[in-house]
Design a protein around this motif. Structure first.
Motif, PDB file in Angstrom:
ATOM      1  N   GLU A  39       0.823  -1.210   0.000  1.00  0.00           N
ATOM      2  CA  GLU A  39       0.000   0.000   0.000  1.00  0.00           C
ATOM      3  C   GLU A  39       0.854   1.256   0.000  1.00  0.00           C
ATOM      4  O   GLU A  39       0.603   2.200  -0.752  1.00  0.00           O
ATOM      5  N   GLY A  43       0.884   4.021  -3.109  1.00  0.00           N
ATOM      6  CA  GLY A  43       0.606   5.436  -2.901  1.00  0.00           C
ATOM      7  C   GLY A  43       1.741   6.314  -3.371  1.00  0.00           C
ATOM      8  O   GLY A  43       1.531   7.353  -4.019  1.00  0.00           O
ATOM      9  N   ARG A  47       1.575   8.968  -6.518  1.00  0.00           N
ATOM     10  CA  ARG A  47       1.902  10.385  -6.308  1.00  0.00           C
ATOM     11  C   ARG A  47       2.998  10.837  -7.278  1.00  0.00           C
ATOM     12  O   ARG A  47       2.892  11.904  -7.899  1.00  0.00           O
ATOM     13  N   TRP A  85      -4.336  -2.999  -1.238  1.00  0.00           N
ATOM     14  CA  TRP A  85      -5.304  -1.910  -1.110  1.00  0.00           C
ATOM     15  C   TRP A  85      -6.636  -2.450  -0.617  1.00  0.00           C
ATOM     16  O   TRP A  85      -7.317  -3.175  -1.341  1.00  0.00           O
ATOM     17  N   LEU A  93      -6.455  10.907  -1.964  1.00  0.00           N
ATOM     18  CA  LEU A  93      -5.060  10.992  -2.375  1.00  0.00           C
ATOM     19  C   LEU A  93      -4.922  11.835  -3.639  1.00  0.00           C
ATOM     20  O   LEU A  93      -4.055  12.721  -3.721  1.00  0.00           O
TER      21      LEU A  93
END
Length: 307
Positions: A39, A43, A47, A85, A93
């Motif tokens: 996870e 992320g 990003r 996830w 996010l």
């Protein structure tokens, strides 16, 4: 670049893709990365990808396509094929990475269907099913010319339609789902259990193309399950067209020839037999275009996704 360009993202079990998509469907700054296994790393990868693609640009909206299930009310995703996830706050996010613009979340199958209906092999179809055959089996419906995500956003999940209750276990927790037979990893696993020594779906397709018996049988087994799911969906939804994309669809006739043979045998009702099956014409960009189209439409007041 189009000043109304949308930042579109397509998240699957194998890859995460992003791009800026104009209102005319042109994709700019397309970039991809492999889907990490944790996870935290997912992320971080998301990003970095979004920040890179959107650098120096102010997109009008963000469109997110993700494997599901989804929770649209909370903006979270729990993809069956991304175990890292669960209830991941994907919308929050994205809003943090690209603040101040609306964010639209749709399932990856719905996105692929919308993309093909907008700019690909689904153009002109009043009622169609889009299918993604890859790490898993995703699906999305367009009914009466508009996307039908359903009340929860999860309609069209053909991969988790049970075609054999006595079949193998599926990652969703059920048994005998289409995905348990027809996804790339499922066909590879079936072949390996019978002595095939390859490791991935691309090699399996290549061997099937050379007539290797176990590889040919794996595609036969997988496409029979996929055909059963398509026939059931066409019977329920009176489909004009089915458009199939995803990485495994790149096998071309290795996939489509046995699939059409099984469909011809299994479709017994006249209105089901009229349903045509086509390969995606957008390839890897179908999900991105569908995510962008969904965001463009939902940013227009009162316009439903897929209209």
């Amino acid at each position: 670049m189009d000043q109304k360009a949308v930042l579109a993202v397509d998240i699957g079990g194998t890859k995460i893709a992003a791009g800026l998509v104009g209102a005319d469907g042109q994709v700019h700054r397309h970039a991809e990365t492999a889907t990490p296994t944790t996870e935290l790393h997912i992320g971080e990868a998301l990003r970095a990808l979004l920040t890179s693609v959107a650098a120096g640009v102010s997109p009008s909206a963000v469109g997110l396509a993700s494997a599901g299930p989804l929770d649209l009310r909370r903006g979270t995703v729990s993809p069956v094929n991304i175990p890292a996830w669960r209830d991941f706050p994907l919308v929050d996010l994205a809003a943090d990475i690209v603040p101040g613009v609306p964010v639209t979340l749709v399932g990856d199958g719905i996105a692929a269907a919308v993309g093909e209906h907008w700019r690909g092999a689904g153009r002109g179809a009043d009622s169609m099913l889009g299918i993604v055959v890859s790490t898993g089996i995703g699906g999305g419906l367009v009914l009466n010319g508009a996307a039908y995500p359903g009340p929860s956003g999860n309609a069209g999940h053909i991969g988790h339609t049970v075609v054999d209750p006595a079949g193998p276990p599926c990652s969703c927790g059920a048994t005998g789902c289409v995905e348990a037979y027809a996804s790339g990893p499922s066909m590879v696993r079936w072949a390996q259990q019978r002595g095939w020594t390859g490791t991935d779906a691309r090699t399996l397709a290549a061997d099937a193309g050379q007539g290797e018996p176990i590889a040919v049988a794996a595609f036969d087994q997988g496409t029979q399950a996929l055909a059963r799911g398509i026939v059931a969906t066409a019977t329920l939804c009176d489909l004009d067209r089915v458009v199939i994309g995803g990485g495994v669809s790149a096998a071309g006739q290795i996939l489509f020839a046995p699939l059409r043979r099984h469909l011809s045998r299994l479709a017994t009702l006249g209105f089901v037999r009229r349903t045509t099956v086509q390969q995606s014409s957008l390839g890897r960009q179908a999900g991105l275009l569908g995510a962008a189209r969904s965001a463009l439409l939902t940013s227009q007041a009162g316009t439903p996704v897929g209209a």
